[in-house]
Design an enzyme around this catalytic site. Structure first.
Site, PDB file in Angstrom:
ATOM      1  N   MET A  34       0.845  -1.205   0.000  1.00 16.06           N
ATOM      2  CA  MET A  34       0.000   0.000   0.000  1.00 16.06           C
ATOM      3  C   MET A  34       0.875   1.248   0.000  1.00 16.06           C
ATOM      4  SD  MET A  34      -3.461  -0.909   1.998  1.00 16.06           S
ATOM      5  CE  MET A  34      -2.894  -0.618   3.659  1.00 16.06           C
ATOM      6  N   HIS A  38       8.997   1.256   3.254  1.00 14.46           N
ATOM      7  CA  HIS A  38      10.117   1.258   4.205  1.00 14.46           C
ATOM      8  C   HIS A  38      10.935  -0.009   3.955  1.00 14.46           C
ATOM      9  CE1 HIS A  38       7.659  -1.656   6.284  1.00 14.46           C
ATOM     10  NE2 HIS A  38       6.687  -0.781   6.416  1.00 14.46           N
ATOM     11  N   GLU A  39      11.955  -0.190   4.766  1.00 14.59           N
ATOM     12  CA  GLU A  39      12.881  -1.305   4.555  1.00 14.59           C
ATOM     13  C   GLU A  39      12.169  -2.669   4.603  1.00 14.59           C
ATOM     14  OE1 GLU A  39      15.889  -1.101   3.405  1.00 14.59           O
ATOM     15  OE2 GLU A  39      16.170  -3.270   3.540  1.00 14.59           O
ATOM     16  N   GLY A  40      11.102  -2.772   5.398  1.00 17.48           N
ATOM     17  CA  GLY A  40      10.333  -4.028   5.443  1.00 17.48           C
ATOM     18  C   GLY A  40       9.803  -4.387   4.065  1.00 17.48           C
ATOM     19  N   HIS A  41       9.199  -3.397   3.397  1.00 10.86           N
ATOM     20  CA  HIS A  41       8.702  -3.638   2.027  1.00 10.86           C
ATOM     21  C   HIS A  41       9.857  -4.002   1.087  1.00 10.86           C
ATOM     22  CE1 HIS A  41       5.533  -0.565   3.357  1.00 10.86           C
ATOM     23  NE2 HIS A  41       4.808  -1.628   3.056  1.00 10.86           N
ATOM     24  N   LYS A 153       5.378 -10.174   9.077  1.00  9.91           N
ATOM     25  CA  LYS A 153       4.884  -9.183  10.035  1.00  9.91           C
ATOM     26  C   LYS A 153       3.356  -9.252  10.097  1.00  9.91           C
ATOM     27  CE  LYS A 153       3.806  -4.761  11.257  1.00  9.91           C
ATOM     28  NZ  LYS A 153       2.680  -4.335  10.473  1.00  9.91           N
ATOM     29  N   GLN A 157      -2.400 -12.484   7.674  1.00  6.31           N
ATOM     30  CA  GLN A 157      -2.662 -12.126   6.273  1.00  6.31           C
ATOM     31  C   GLN A 157      -1.941 -13.087   5.321  1.00  6.31           C
ATOM     32  OE1 GLN A 157      -2.610  -7.945   4.716  1.00  6.31           O
ATOM     33  NE2 GLN A 157      -0.541  -8.480   4.117  1.00  6.31           N
ATOM     34  N   SER A 189       6.585  -0.481  10.066  1.00  2.23           N
ATOM     35  CA  SER A 189       5.220  -0.388   9.551  1.00  2.23           C
ATOM     36  C   SER A 189       4.972   1.030   9.059  1.00  2.23           C
ATOM     37  CB  SER A 189       4.223  -0.725  10.669  1.00  2.23           C
ATOM     38  OG  SER A 189       2.927  -0.281  10.314  1.00  2.23           O
ATOM     39  N   ARG A 191       2.424   2.607   9.402  1.00  2.00           N
ATOM     40  CA  ARG A 191       1.634   3.323  10.412  1.00  2.00           C
ATOM     41  C   ARG A 191       2.485   3.821  11.581  1.00  2.00           C
ATOM     42  NH1 ARG A 191      -2.903  -0.457   9.033  1.00  2.00           N
ATOM     43  NH2 ARG A 191      -4.589   0.858   8.276  1.00  2.00           N
TER      44      ARG A 191
HETATM   45  P1  AMP Z   1       1.464  -2.942   3.502  1.00  2.00           P
HETATM   46  O1  AMP Z   1       1.980  -1.867   2.608  1.00  2.00           O
HETATM   47  O2  AMP Z   1       1.432  -2.581   4.937  1.00  2.00           O
HETATM   48  O3  AMP Z   1       0.145  -3.501   2.999  1.00  2.00           O
HETATM   49  O4  AMP Z   1       2.503  -4.141   3.400  1.00  2.00           O
HETATM   50  C1  AMP Z   1       2.849  -4.702   2.164  1.00  2.00           C
HETATM   51  C2  AMP Z   1       3.645  -5.949   2.384  1.00  2.00           C
HETATM   52  O5  AMP Z   1       4.833  -5.634   3.114  1.00  2.00           O
HETATM   53  C3  AMP Z   1       2.908  -7.009   3.219  1.00  2.00           C
HETATM   54  O6  AMP Z   1       3.184  -8.296   2.684  1.00  2.00           O
HETATM   55  C4  AMP Z   1       3.506  -6.835   4.577  1.00  2.00           C
HETATM   56  O7  AMP Z   1       3.448  -7.991   5.372  1.00  2.00           O
HETATM   57  C5  AMP Z   1       4.941  -6.495   4.226  1.00  2.00           C
HETATM   58  N1  AMP Z   1       5.596  -5.811   5.344  1.00  2.00           N
HETATM   59  C6  AMP Z   1       5.177  -4.681   5.968  1.00  2.00           C
HETATM   60  N2  AMP Z   1       6.003  -4.381   6.996  1.00  2.00           N
HETATM   61  C7  AMP Z   1       6.960  -5.338   7.020  1.00  2.00           C
HETATM   62  C8  AMP Z   1       8.095  -5.596   7.849  1.00  2.00           C
HETATM   63  N3  AMP Z   1       8.416  -4.805   8.868  1.00  2.00           N
HETATM   64  N4  AMP Z   1       8.853  -6.683   7.581  1.00  2.00           N
HETATM   65  C9  AMP Z   1       8.535  -7.514   6.540  1.00  2.00           C
HETATM   66  N5  AMP Z   1       7.478  -7.319   5.729  1.00  2.00           N
HETATM   67  C10 AMP Z   1       6.699  -6.262   5.951  1.00  2.00           C
END
Ligand code: AMP
Length: 282
Positions: A34, A38-41, A153, A157, A189, A191
Site C-alpha cells: 500500500m 520502508h525497509e520491510g517492504h 509481520k 494475512q 510499519s 503506520r
Molecule cells: P502494507 O503496505 O502494509 O500492505 O505491506 C505490504 C507488504 O509488506 C505485506 O506483505 C507486509 O506484510 C509487508 N511488510 C510490511 N512491513 C513489514 C516488515 N516490517 N517486515 C517484513 N514485511 C513487511
C-alpha cells in the site's frame, strides 16, 4: 525522468509486460503493497529476486480493507519517494492502478476466507481480511506472476492469502518473508509514522513482551499465565491490548501448550489511536 523504475497503471499494460517476461522464459514475482515504503517492504524485493528473474511491486491503498471508522483518508502516501526507493532497490516494474481500474463502479464480487479470517485481527476488524483477500486475488490474477511475496509481520494475512490462492487454484506460489525491525525491535510499519514521540518510545515494548512471553513458555511457565502477565505489562506501559495469544503457526488454531515446534505468539494493541501488530515463533 531517468531515476524511476518503469511504471504501469492499467491491467492491460501490466499483463503485456509480465506476458513478455514469460515468453522470454523469465520467472516473475509480485510484491503487493500500500506504499509509504520502508525497509520491510524493500526486503520483499530482495526475497523475490532470490526466486525470480523479475519483480513487480504494486502500490494500491485498498479501500475495501478499511472500515468507515479507519484511516483510509489519512493513510500515508508518497508516490515520488516510493518510486525513488524502488529504483534504488532494482524493482523491474511498478504497478499503480487507480481506484476505478481496480474497482469499476459496478464492481460486485467479494472473496471471503472462512475460519482463519475470523480470529485475532479479524475479530476486531471484521471487514479486513475480506478486503485483503479480494484485492490480492485480483492482483494475483492481474499480474499472473509465478510468485508473490508477503511479510510475516502480517502473519495472519500471509496465511489467509496462501489459503485463498490454494482454494481458488491461482497458480502463483505465495512466499513469506521475515519481519524487518527497527534497531530497538519495533516491527517496521507504514503506520509507525503516526506515533507521537512518547508512543514511539513505548512501541518497542510490544516486541519485548512477545520475546519475554515466548521465553517464559519455553521455560515451562503455563501458557495462560505467561500470556496474562504479558497483557498486564503491556497495559501498564500504556497499550490498549486487543489480543495476545498463542496459536499454531500453520493453522492459526488456538493452542494452550507447546506440543510441536509451530507455536507462534500474536499480538495486536493500540498505542493512542495507532494499531500495532506483531508476532514471533516460540
Ligand atoms: P502494507 O503496505 O502494509 O500492505 O505491506 C505490504 C507488504 O509488506 C505485506 O506483505 C507486509 O506484510 C509487508 N511488510 C510490511 N512491513 C513489514 C516488515 N516490517 N517486515 C517484513 N514485511 C513487511
Amino acid at each position: 525522468m531517468s531515476n524511476t523504475p518503469d511504471v504501469v497503471r492499467t491491467v492491460k499494460e501490466l499483463r503485456g509486460i509480465t506476458a513478455e517476461w514469460r515468453r522470454d522464459g523469465e520467472a516473475s514475482a509480485l510484491i503487493p503493497t500500500m506504499g509509504a515504503l520502508h525497509e520491510g517492504h524493500l526486503s520483499l524485493i530482495d526475497l523475490a529476486h532470490e526466486h525470480a528473474d523479475r519483480s513487480v511491486v504494486s502500490i494500491f491503498v485498498n479501500p475495501k480493507q478499511f472500515s468507515p471508522a479507519e484511516d483510509l483518508a489519512t493513510y500515508p502516501r508518497d508516490e515520488e519517494g516510493d518510486l525513488e526507493k524502488l529504483y534504488e532497490r532494482d524493482a523491474d516494474l511498478v504497478y499503480i492502478p487507480d481506484g476505478p481500474e481496480m474497482y469499476p463502479p459496478d464492481f460486485s464480487t467479494s472473496i471471503g476466507v472462512e475460519g482463519m479470517s475470523q480470529s485475532l485481527c479479524g475479530a476486531s476488524r471484521p471487514h479486513f481480511f475480506g478486503g485483503v483477500a479480494t484485492v490480492v486475488a485480483k492482483l494475483l490474477i492481474q499480474a499472473q506472476c509465478d510468485y508473490a511475496v508477503f511479510g510475516e509481520k502480517d502473519y495472519q494475512q500471509l496465511l489467509v492469502v496462501r489459503r485463498m490462492a490454494r482454494d481458488l487454484n491461482i497458480p502463483t506460489e505465495i512466499l513469506g518473508a521475515p519481519t524487518v525491525r527497527e534497531d530497538d525491535g519495533l516491527a517496521m510499519s507504514s503506520r509507525n509514522q503516526y506515533l507521537s514521540r512518547q508512543d514511539r518510545e513505548m512501541a518497542p515494548h510490544l516486541y519485548a513482551v512477545l520475546e519475554n512471553v515466548a521465553e517464559s513458555i519455553r521455560a515451562g511457565v503455563a501458557v495462560g499465565k505467561a500470556l496474562h502477565e504479558g497483557v498486564q505489562v503491556l497495559a501498564q506501559a500504556g497499550f490498549d491490548v486487543d489480543y495476545l495469544e498463542l496459536r499454531d503457526g500453520r493453522t492459526l488454531e488456538p493452542i494452550d501448550a507447546l506440543t510441536e515446534s509451530s507455536g507462534r505468539i500474536f499480538a495486536g494493541a493500540y498505542l493512542g489511536k495507532t494499531r500495532l501488530i506483531d508476532n514471533i515463533a516460540v
